[in-house]
Write an enzyme that holds these catalytic residues in place. Structure first.
Site, PDB file in Angstrom:
ATOM      1  CG  HIS A 175      13.657   4.973  18.296  1.00  0.00           C
ATOM      2  ND1 HIS A 175      12.301   4.734  18.357  1.00  0.00           N
ATOM      3  CD2 HIS A 175      14.244   3.740  18.221  1.00  0.00           C
ATOM      4  CE1 HIS A 175      12.083   3.430  18.306  1.00  0.00           C
ATOM      5  NE2 HIS A 175      13.247   2.821  18.230  1.00  0.00           N
ATOM      6  CB  SER A 184      12.688  -0.115  19.759  1.00  0.00           C
ATOM      7  OG  SER A 184      12.424   0.032  18.388  1.00  0.00           O
ATOM      8  CG  ASP A 197       9.909   6.992  18.448  1.00  0.00           C
ATOM      9  OD1 ASP A 197      10.394   6.532  17.393  1.00  0.00           O
ATOM     10  OD2 ASP A 197      10.162   6.517  19.565  1.00  0.00           O
TER      11      ASP A 197
END
Length: 496
Positions: free
Chosen positions: A465, A216, A435
Site C-alpha cells: 500500500h 491513501s 496496491d
C-alpha cells in the site's frame, strides 16, 4: 471487522510490528479567505499513554479552528499539530502530511515517518496534524474496550436471520455510541471540513501555497482541497490513491479486487496456484465460521472475522508476507494464535486489551461524507458479484456496505467527492500496481478528474500500500525531484 478502505501503509506496517509477526464539496467558495490569523505557540510535545512524546526536535502546537465552517466566527475546536523545522538554508515552506484512514493520527505518525522523508526536510518544515475528531483533536471514542472485544463475536458475513439481526444491531449501537460521544462535532468532521482546516493551517503557517503529501485517504482529502482552493495549490503529491469516481459500493468492489490481487501475488510468490490457494483459505474461513480455533491468549478464540482481518494486515506490505505464511500454517494445524495477533495489530489492540480509536474516527468521518446507505437487500443482490471478484474477501466487503453506516444518526453529504481543480498547478499522482487497499486504477481516475494539465500519473510496478519510501529508487527520486526542485515528471512515467 473494520472497513478495509483507506488505511495508510504506515499505520498498517506499525500495526504489523506491534503484532510481532461543513457542507458538501461545492466549489462555490473557492477563494474564501480563512478566518483571521493566529499565532501558534510551538513547544515540547507532551505525549500520552497511547502515544509517547517524540524525541529529537519535534515540536507541537494547537490550532484553533471553527467548529462549523458555515459560521467561521462561532464556536471553535482545537486541532493538534506537530512539526520539525527544515534543516537546510533554502527553505520552501511547510509540507503538510495526511496519513489516511480517515482517522490516522498525524501527530503520532509523523515523527516515526521522519526518517522516510528526511530528504524532504532539507527544504521543508515537516508538518502534520490530527484531523478533527481524531486522537488529540477532540478524538471520538464510540465504544469502550470491553464492548469492542464483545463485538468481535459478531459474524461479519451473517448466514441466518438471527446473525443478520445481530450484525445490524451492532452497527446501529456503534453509531449511537459515536453520536453520544461526539455531540455537536458529529456533523462537522467531513473531508470538506478537514480541507478547510488545511487552508487555515496554510495561512497560519505563513505559506502562500499549499505544499502537501497525502497518502491513501489523504489523497481524497488532497483532491478535495485542490477543488476548493485550486489557486493555492503548490507542490502536491498523492500516493496510494483513492478512486474519486467510486461510490460506496464501488469502493468495496475495488477493494475486493485489490486485496484478491495482492493475495494472488502473495500465493504465486510462495509457489502456490492462486486459485487453489484462495480456495484453501476460503475453506479455512468456513471451518472457523462453524467452529473458532483456540489460541494461546486465555479466553480468546480465532473467529472467522478475526482470521480474515489477520490475513488482510500482512497484505499491506510485502514485508508482511512471511508472517502471513507462518500464521496460515499454524491455523491449518489448529492454532489460531498468530492470525489473532495479526488481527489485533490491525485492530490496534495491545497486550492489556486496550484498543485504539482509528476505526472510530474513520467511521464517523466516512459516514458523514458518504450519502449512500445500502440496504441488506441491495447487498445480498450484489454478493455474487463481490464473491466472483474475490472468493476470499468479497463476502466480507459486500456485507460491510450494509453494516458500515447502518441506521447512522447523521445523513451523508455526497455520492462521491468533487476533486476537479481547473487552473491548479500540476499535482503528482502516484499509483502502485500491486496496491491492495487503493487499487492502481484509482490513480488514473484521480488524475483525469483533477483535470487536463493538473493530474500527472507516476506508476510503480510494485507491491504493498503506497509507493514512496517502499524500496523504489525511481519513485523516490521522481517525488523528491518534484517536491524539492519543482521538476514535474512526464505523465505516464513508469518505475518498474
Amino acid at each position: 471487522m473494520a472497513r478495509l478502505v483507506r488505511w495508510t501503509a504506515l499505520t498498517a506496517a506499525a500495526a504489523l510490528l506491534t503484532a510481532g509477526c461543513g457542507s458538501g464539496s461545492s466549489g462555490a467558495d473557492k477563494d474564501d479567505e480563512p478566518p483571521a490569523s493566529q499565532t501558534l505557540d510551538w513547544g515540547r510535545c507532551e505525549g500520552t499513554a497511547d502515544a509517547p512524546a517524540p524525541g529529537g526536535d519535534w515540536q507541537c502546537a494547537t490550532l484553533r479552528a471553527p467548529l462549523d465552517w458555515a459560521e467561521p466566527d462561532g464556536e471553535t475546536i482545537d486541532l493538534a499539530l506537530v512539526r520539525a523545522r527544515a534543516t537546510g538554508d533554502e527553505r520552501i515552506g511547510s509540507l503538510l502530511f495526511n496519513f489516511g484512514g480517515p482517522g490516522a493520527s498525524g501527530v503520532s505518525t509523523m515523527p516515526s515517518y521522519g526518517d522516510t522523508v528526511s530528504s524532504l526536510r532539507e527544504r521543508y518544515d515537516l508538518v502534520s496534524w490530527d484531523p478533527r475528531g481524531v486522537a488529540s483533536s477532540e478524538g471520538i471514542r464510540c465504544r469502550d474496550d470491553e464492548a469492542i472485544e464483545d463485538a468481535e463475536s459478531v459474524d461479519s458475513t451473517p448466514d441466518t436471520a438471527a446473525e443478520e439481526q445481530a450484525y445490524l444491531k451492532d452497527a446501529a449501537d456503534f453509531g449511537e455510541g459515536c453520536a453520544k460521544a461526539a455531540g455537536k462535532l458529529m456533523e462537522h468532521v467531513s473531508t470538506t471540513d478537514a480541507a478547510r482546516d488545511m487552508d487555515l493551517m496554510r495561512d497560519v503557517l505563513g505559506d502562500e501555497k499549499m505544499h502537501y503529501f497525502g497518502i491513501s485517504y489523504g489523497t481524497e482529502l488532497g483532491g478535495v482541497y485542490a477543488h476548493l482552493f485550486p489557486k493555492r495549490v503548490g507542490r502536491v503529491v498523492l500516493d496510494a490513491v483513492v478512486d474519486p469516481a467510486a461510490d460506496t459500493m464501488g469502493h468495496a468492489e475495488n477493494q475486493a479486487r485489490g486485496f484478491q490481487r495482492a493475495l494472488d501475488d502473495y500465493l504465486e510468490s510462495t509457489g502456490q496456484d492462486p486459485e487453489r490457494g484462495s480456495q484453501e483459505i476460503v475453506d479455512l474461513l468456513q471451518r472457523l465460521d462453524a467452529k473458532p480455533l483456540p489460541t494461546s491468549t486465555p479466553g480468546r478464540e480465532l473467529t472467522q472475522t478475526l482470521a480474515l482481518t489477520g490475513i488482510v494486515l500482512p497484505l499491506y506490505s510485502k514485508d508482511g508476507w512471511p508472517a502471513l505464511t507462518s500464521a496460515l500454517e499454524a491455523a491449518e494445524e489448529g492454532d489460531g494464535s498468530e492470525l489473532l495477533a495479526l488481527a489485533d495489530g490491525y485492530n490496534e489492540r495491545d497486550s492489556a486489551g486496550h484498543y485504539g480509536t482509528t476505526t472510530h474516527a474513520q467511521r464517523v468521518i466516512s459516514c458523514l461524507d458518504d450519502k449512500q446507505r445500502p440496504t441488506v437487500a441491495e447487498t445480498k443482490k450484489l454478493l455474487p458479484t463481490f464473491e466472483r471478484v474475490s472468493p476470499v474477501f468479497g463476502a466480507f466487503l459486500g456485507w460491510d456496505t450494509a453494516g458500515w453506516c447502518h441506521d447512522w444518526p447523521v445523513a451523508g453529504q455526497r455520492e462521491t467527492p468533487e476533486v476537479s481543480a481547473p487552473g491548479a498547478a500540476p499535482i503528482l499522482v502516484v499509483g502502485n500496481t500491486g496496491d491492495p487497499a487503493t487499487p492502481y486504477e484509482g490513480a488514473r481516475e484521480m488524475a483525469d478528474e483533477l483535470g487536463k494539465d493538473v493530474g500527472v500519473v507516476l506508476t510503480w510496478k510494485g507491491e504493498g500500500h503506497g509507493a514512496y519510501g517502499s524500496g523504489s529508487a525511481c519513485v523516490d527520486s521522481a517525488v523528491d525531484g518534484y517536491l524539492l526542485k519543482g521538476m514535474v515528471p512526464q505523465d505516464g512515467t513508469l518505475c518498474s
